[in-house]
Structures are given as structure tokens and as C-alpha cells.
Motif scaffolding. Structure first.
Motif, PDB file in Angstrom:
ATOM      1  N   GLY A   1      27.632   0.865  14.753  1.00 50.37           N
ATOM      2  CA  GLY A   1      29.135   0.875  14.807  1.00 50.37           C
ATOM      3  C   GLY A   1      30.080  -0.064  14.544  1.00 50.37           C
ATOM      4  O   GLY A   1      29.873  -1.357  15.137  1.00 50.37           O
ATOM      5  N   GLU A   2      30.890  -0.838  13.383  1.00 47.61           N
ATOM      6  CA  GLU A   2      31.519  -2.150  13.263  1.00 47.61           C
ATOM      7  C   GLU A   2      32.503  -2.040  14.232  1.00 47.61           C
ATOM      8  O   GLU A   2      32.990  -3.182  14.802  1.00 47.61           O
ATOM      9  N   GLU A   3      32.702  -1.140  14.347  1.00 47.63           N
ATOM     10  CA  GLU A   3      34.229  -0.684  15.530  1.00 47.63           C
ATOM     11  C   GLU A   3      33.702  -0.752  17.085  1.00 47.63           C
ATOM     12  O   GLU A   3      34.131  -0.564  18.184  1.00 47.63           O
ATOM     13  N   ASP A   4      32.010  -0.911  17.512  1.00 48.83           N
ATOM     14  CA  ASP A   4      31.488  -0.379  18.599  1.00 48.83           C
ATOM     15  C   ASP A   4      31.792  -1.507  19.697  1.00 48.83           C
ATOM     16  O   ASP A   4      31.154  -2.702  19.109  1.00 48.83           O
ATOM     17  N   GLY A   5      32.955  -1.722  20.923  1.00 47.68           N
ATOM     18  CA  GLY A   5      33.124  -2.040  21.051  1.00 47.68           C
ATOM     19  C   GLY A   5      31.928  -2.462  22.450  1.00 47.68           C
ATOM     20  O   GLY A   5      31.990  -3.221  23.597  1.00 47.68           O
ATOM     21  N   LEU A   6      30.951  -1.270  23.024  1.00 49.34           N
ATOM     22  CA  LEU A   6      29.598  -1.438  23.917  1.00 49.34           C
ATOM     23  C   LEU A   6      29.129  -2.464  23.565  1.00 49.34           C
ATOM     24  O   LEU A   6      28.260  -3.014  24.422  1.00 49.34           O
ATOM     25  N   THR A   7      28.365  -2.105  22.491  1.00 47.71           N
ATOM     26  CA  THR A   7      27.393  -2.769  22.273  1.00 47.71           C
ATOM     27  C   THR A   7      27.680  -3.448  21.071  1.00 47.71           C
ATOM     28  O   THR A   7      26.925  -2.798  19.806  1.00 47.71           O
ATOM     29  N   PRO A   8      28.594  -4.145  20.391  1.00 47.22           N
ATOM     30  CA  PRO A   8      28.818  -4.448  18.997  1.00 47.22           C
ATOM     31  C   PRO A   8      27.713  -5.121  18.651  1.00 47.22           C
ATOM     32  O   PRO A   8      26.529  -4.820  18.488  1.00 47.22           O
ATOM     33  N   LEU A   9      28.267  -5.612  17.579  1.00 49.60           N
ATOM     34  CA  LEU A   9      27.534  -6.459  16.866  1.00 49.60           C
ATOM     35  C   LEU A   9      26.286  -7.257  16.661  1.00 49.60           C
ATOM     36  O   LEU A   9      25.392  -7.644  16.747  1.00 49.60           O
ATOM     37  N   GLU A  10      27.585  -8.308  18.095  1.00 52.68           N
ATOM     38  CA  GLU A  10      26.793  -9.642  18.828  1.00 52.68           C
ATOM     39  C   GLU A  10      25.375  -9.633  19.005  1.00 52.68           C
ATOM     40  O   GLU A  10      23.807  -9.878  18.811  1.00 52.68           O
ATOM     41  N   ALA A  11      25.447  -7.545  20.064  1.00 59.37           N
ATOM     42  CA  ALA A  11      24.188  -6.884  20.319  1.00 59.37           C
ATOM     43  C   ALA A  11      23.335  -6.670  19.296  1.00 59.37           C
ATOM     44  O   ALA A  11      22.171  -6.877  19.421  1.00 59.37           O
ATOM     45  N   ALA A  12      23.832  -6.387  18.220  1.00 54.78           N
ATOM     46  CA  ALA A  12      22.660  -5.377  17.016  1.00 54.78           C
ATOM     47  C   ALA A  12      22.240  -6.824  16.890  1.00 54.78           C
ATOM     48  O   ALA A  12      20.676  -6.967  16.071  1.00 54.78           O
ATOM     49  N   ASN A  13      22.381  -8.172  16.399  1.00 55.08           N
ATOM     50  CA  ASN A  13      22.095  -9.098  16.061  1.00 55.08           C
ATOM     51  C   ASN A  13      21.250  -9.571  16.311  1.00 55.08           C
ATOM     52  O   ASN A  13      19.773 -10.505  16.047  1.00 55.08           O
ATOM     53  N   THR A  14      21.229  -9.801  18.316  1.00 61.22           N
ATOM     54  CA  THR A  14      20.706  -9.566  18.873  1.00 61.22           C
ATOM     55  C   THR A  14      18.747  -9.678  18.393  1.00 61.22           C
ATOM     56  O   THR A  14      17.738  -9.730  18.884  1.00 61.22           O
ATOM     57  N   LEU A  15      19.444  -7.816  18.701  1.00 60.45           N
ATOM     58  CA  LEU A  15      17.450  -7.390  18.288  1.00 60.45           C
ATOM     59  C   LEU A  15      17.439  -7.498  16.893  1.00 60.45           C
ATOM     60  O   LEU A  15      16.283  -7.597  17.300  1.00 60.45           O
ATOM     61  N   VAL A  16      17.643  -7.996  15.943  1.00 57.36           N
ATOM     62  CA  VAL A  16      17.863  -7.917  14.987  1.00 57.36           C
ATOM     63  C   VAL A  16      16.812  -9.667  14.507  1.00 57.36           C
ATOM     64  O   VAL A  16      15.656  -9.730  14.418  1.00 57.36           O
ATOM     65  N   GLU A  17      16.906 -10.651  15.585  1.00 60.86           N
ATOM     66  CA  GLU A  17      16.475 -11.565  16.212  1.00 60.86           C
ATOM     67  C   GLU A  17      16.003 -11.672  16.360  1.00 60.86           C
ATOM     68  O   GLU A  17      15.020 -12.620  16.789  1.00 60.86           O
ATOM     69  N   THR A  18      15.549 -11.251  17.577  1.00 65.99           N
ATOM     70  CA  THR A  18      14.434 -10.842  17.809  1.00 65.99           C
ATOM     71  C   THR A  18      13.083  -9.322  17.906  1.00 65.99           C
ATOM     72  O   THR A  18      12.149 -10.539  18.099  1.00 65.99           O
ATOM     73  N   LEU A  19      13.524  -8.717  17.615  1.00 64.10           N
ATOM     74  CA  LEU A  19      11.918  -7.487  16.706  1.00 64.10           C
ATOM     75  C   LEU A  19      11.796  -8.984  15.398  1.00 64.10           C
ATOM     76  O   LEU A  19      12.554  -9.017  14.827  1.00 64.10           O
ATOM     77  N   PRO A  20      10.614  -8.899  15.446  1.00 66.85           N
ATOM     78  CA  PRO A  20       9.817  -9.032  13.857  1.00 66.85           C
ATOM     79  C   PRO A  20       9.879  -8.657  12.718  1.00 66.85           C
ATOM     80  O   PRO A  20      10.073  -9.669  11.639  1.00 66.85           O
ATOM     81  N   ASP A  21      10.289  -7.537  12.524  1.00 62.17           N
ATOM     82  CA  ASP A  21      10.922  -6.515  11.551  1.00 62.17           C
ATOM     83  C   ASP A  21      12.055  -6.155  11.277  1.00 62.17           C
ATOM     84  O   ASP A  21      11.697  -4.595  11.171  1.00 62.17           O
ATOM     85  N   ALA A  22      12.388  -6.281  11.694  1.00 62.66           N
ATOM     86  CA  ALA A  22      13.480  -5.128  11.630  1.00 62.66           C
ATOM     87  C   ALA A  22      14.899  -5.327  11.040  1.00 62.66           C
ATOM     88  O   ALA A  22      15.071  -6.348   9.704  1.00 62.66           O
ATOM     89  N   THR A  23      15.107  -4.576  10.409  1.00 65.84           N
ATOM     90  CA  THR A  23      16.799  -4.447   8.509  1.00 65.84           C
ATOM     91  C   THR A  23      18.117  -3.561  10.233  1.00 65.84           C
ATOM     92  O   THR A  23      17.711  -2.939  10.744  1.00 65.84           O
ATOM     93  N   LEU A  24      18.688  -4.479   9.418  1.00 61.45           N
ATOM     94  CA  LEU A  24      20.166  -4.004  10.500  1.00 61.45           C
ATOM     95  C   LEU A  24      21.238  -3.363   9.368  1.00 61.45           C
ATOM     96  O   LEU A  24      21.575  -3.628   7.930  1.00 61.45           O
ATOM     97  N   VAL A  25      22.024  -2.265   9.782  1.00 63.39           N
ATOM     98  CA  VAL A  25      23.151  -1.056   8.701  1.00 63.39           C
ATOM     99  C   VAL A  25      24.126  -1.456   9.916  1.00 63.39           C
ATOM    100  O   VAL A  25      23.964  -0.741  11.125  1.00 63.39           O
ATOM    101  N   VAL A  26      25.471  -1.770   9.155  1.00 61.53           N
ATOM    102  CA  VAL A  26      26.491  -1.943   9.936  1.00 61.53           C
ATOM    103  C   VAL A  26      27.314  -1.165   9.410  1.00 61.53           C
ATOM    104  O   VAL A  26      27.637  -0.342   8.151  1.00 61.53           O
ATOM    105  N   LEU A  27      27.806   0.987  10.306  1.00 62.46           N
ATOM    106  CA  LEU A  27      28.548   1.534   9.617  1.00 62.46           C
ATOM    107  C   LEU A  27      29.973   0.876   9.883  1.00 62.46           C
ATOM    108  O   LEU A  27      30.866   1.113  11.071  1.00 62.46           O
ATOM    109  N   PRO A  28      30.680   0.741   8.969  1.00 62.65           N
ATOM    110  CA  PRO A  28      32.033   0.536   9.292  1.00 62.65           C
ATOM    111  C   PRO A  28      33.078   1.680  10.166  1.00 62.65           C
ATOM    112  O   PRO A  28      32.501   2.381   9.241  1.00 62.65           O
ATOM    113  N   GLU A  29      34.453   1.157   9.859  1.00 60.51           N
ATOM    114  CA  GLU A  29      34.752   2.711  10.896  1.00 60.51           C
ATOM    115  C   GLU A  29      34.714   3.380  12.294  1.00 60.51           C
ATOM    116  O   GLU A  29      34.731   4.515  12.208  1.00 60.51           O
TER     117      GLU A  29
END
Length: 245
Positions: A194-222
Motif C-alpha cells: 500500500g502506498e500509505e503503508d507505514g509499518l512495512t513501507p515502499l522501502e521494505a517492498a523495494n528491498t524484497l524486490v531487490e533481494t528476490l531473483p524474479d520479483a514484480t512490484l505493485v503499489v496500491l495507491p491510497e
């Protein structure tokens, strides 16, 4: 219908009813399995002298796959469900044919965060879960979450057994860092945040994407931390648009 079933593991401190709004549209295309984790919802908390450990909850998931005679599934979860997914990966990677990480992270708790979980466990054992919605909702939902979503979350939290909430809080506090586990994954992964996720924010999601060999990221607004409650249509679209053949 896709041959590979989808198992979705719920967040803390709720149960599998958090998937209710995504259940029908996903089930039209996939075999969907949404278990309650030990001590929450309709799943009993086993009597044991062992310290709470997500590895035991991971064994529950593998035992469920055995009972259903499922050799391999797409496995995923939201928040705590993501932590549990990583525990299953450590235990039985051969059972996982794809990954769905929703509003979660791979790093362990800081000492301060772990202590906060132990404090929650102690308080819920003493007072029950009635105080929790006011305490945790601001972190779990976007600031402008719809009133019916706020009320649904309240219902989901206050109907959980305090013993199950306490077990889960302590188990999460003890979980290890999972970055190395994710680096060795050889299956496709979807990361939703979620775009407004304050507990595991976009930064944490990006870390997952950068760590996983084959990952797709989807950010859900609001949307905040519990996107399946706040934006179920967005979660469904993300999963079905990505789902491995």
C-alpha cells in the motif's frame, strides 16, 4: 482454472476472514486456500512448552499441504503471513512454486520492536483484545480508510483469542532475518504494498524486490498496511495479472 493452488496466510492480529473480499474473484480463476493460523480464528493453539516460534506455524502449513495432497503451491501472505511464508521457505522450499508478499518485510525486528511485541502479548493476556483496535488501527489502515473497513477490522481483532494473539506476537518478535533465504529463491514472486503503508513501507517492498531473483512490484495507491481489506480489487488484479502459468 490454474493448476497451481494459491495459499494465502493472514496478518496479525486477525484471521483468514481478512481475505473475504478477495475470495470470490480469486476463486473463479484459482484454487484458493486461506487457513487460520494457530491460535487465531478457528485454529486452536496447541498445548506445548516450546517458546513461540514461526517455524512451528510453518510446520502447520506444510502439514496442511500434506493433508490436502498438494505437492506444490503458490504461497503468500500479508504482514505476519509474509513472515510465515518465509518460514515455510526455510522449512520446505520444494513445496513453493511462487510467492506473494503483501505489505510485509524480510528483516528481523529491532530490539525495540521486539520488546513492543512482548508488551502487546503481556497486555492482551491480562486485559483481552478490547483495547487493541484503537491502539493498532492507525498503523494498519490508511489515514482516510473507509468507516466500514475500520469497523470490520475492529470486529476481526476483538474476536481473536487473547492467547493466540500473544503467541503470534512473541513468535514474530523471535523471527530471524530472511534476506538470505529470499536470495536463494528460484520461483517468481509478487510484491504488493500500500502506498500509505507505514509499518512495512515502499522501502521494505523495494528491498524484497531487490533481494528476490524474479520479483514484480505493485503499489496500491491510497491504501495502508492491510491492502486486502482496503483495496481488495487492487490485490485481486495484482495477483491475477501476475499469476504463474
Amino acid at each position: 482454472m490454474n493448476d497451481l493452488p494459491l495459499v494465502l496466510l493472514h496478518a496479525f492480529p486477525v484471521d483468514a476472514r481478512m481475505w473475504d473480499a478477495v475470495r470470490a474473484p480469486l476463486s473463479e480463476r484459482l484454487r484458493l486456500i486461506t487457513p487460520d493460523q494457530r491460535g487465531l480464528g478457528r485454529s486452536p493453539l496447541p498445548e506445548t512448552d516450546r517458546e513461540p516460534d514461526l517455524d512451528d506455524a510453518a510446520r502447520d502449513v506444510v502439514a496442511l499441504l500434506d493433508r490436502l495432497e498438494l505437492d506444490k503451491v503458490v504461497l503468500g501472505g500479508c504482514s505476519m503471513g509474509g513472515y510465515l511464508t518465509m518460514a515455510v521457505l526455510r522449512l520446505a522450499p520444494e513445496r513453493v512454486g511462487g510467492l506473494v508478499f503483501i505489505d510485509t518485510k524480510a528483516t528481523a525486528d529491532t530490539p525495540e520492536a521486539a520488546q513492543a511485541r512482548h508488551d502487546v502479548a503481556a497486555r492482551v493476556e491480562t486485559e483481552g483484545a478490547g483495547w487493541m483496535p484503537e491502539a493498532v488501527t492507525p498503523g494498519l489502515l490508511a489515514e482516510k480508510a473507509r468507516p466500514e473497513v475500520v469497523e470490520r477490522l475492529r470486529e476481526l481483532i476483538t474476536t481473536q483469542p487473547p492467547s493466540g494473539i500473544a503467541w503470534a506476537a512473541r513468535a514474530m518478535a523471535a523471527r530471524p532475518d530472511s534476506l538470505e533465504t529470499l536470495r536463494s529463491v528460484d520461483v517468481p514472486a509478487l510484491v504488493v504494498v500500500g502506498e500509505e503503508d507505514g509499518l512495512t513501507p515502499l522501502e521494505a517492498a523495494n528491498t524484497l524486490v531487490e533481494t528476490l531473483p524474479d520479483a514484480t512490484l505493485v503499489v496500491l495507491p491510497e491504501a495502508g498496511h492491510l491492502t486486502p481489506l482496503e483495496d481488495p480489487a487492487g490485490v485481486v488484479e495484482a495477483i491475477l495479472g501476475w499469476y504463474p502459468a
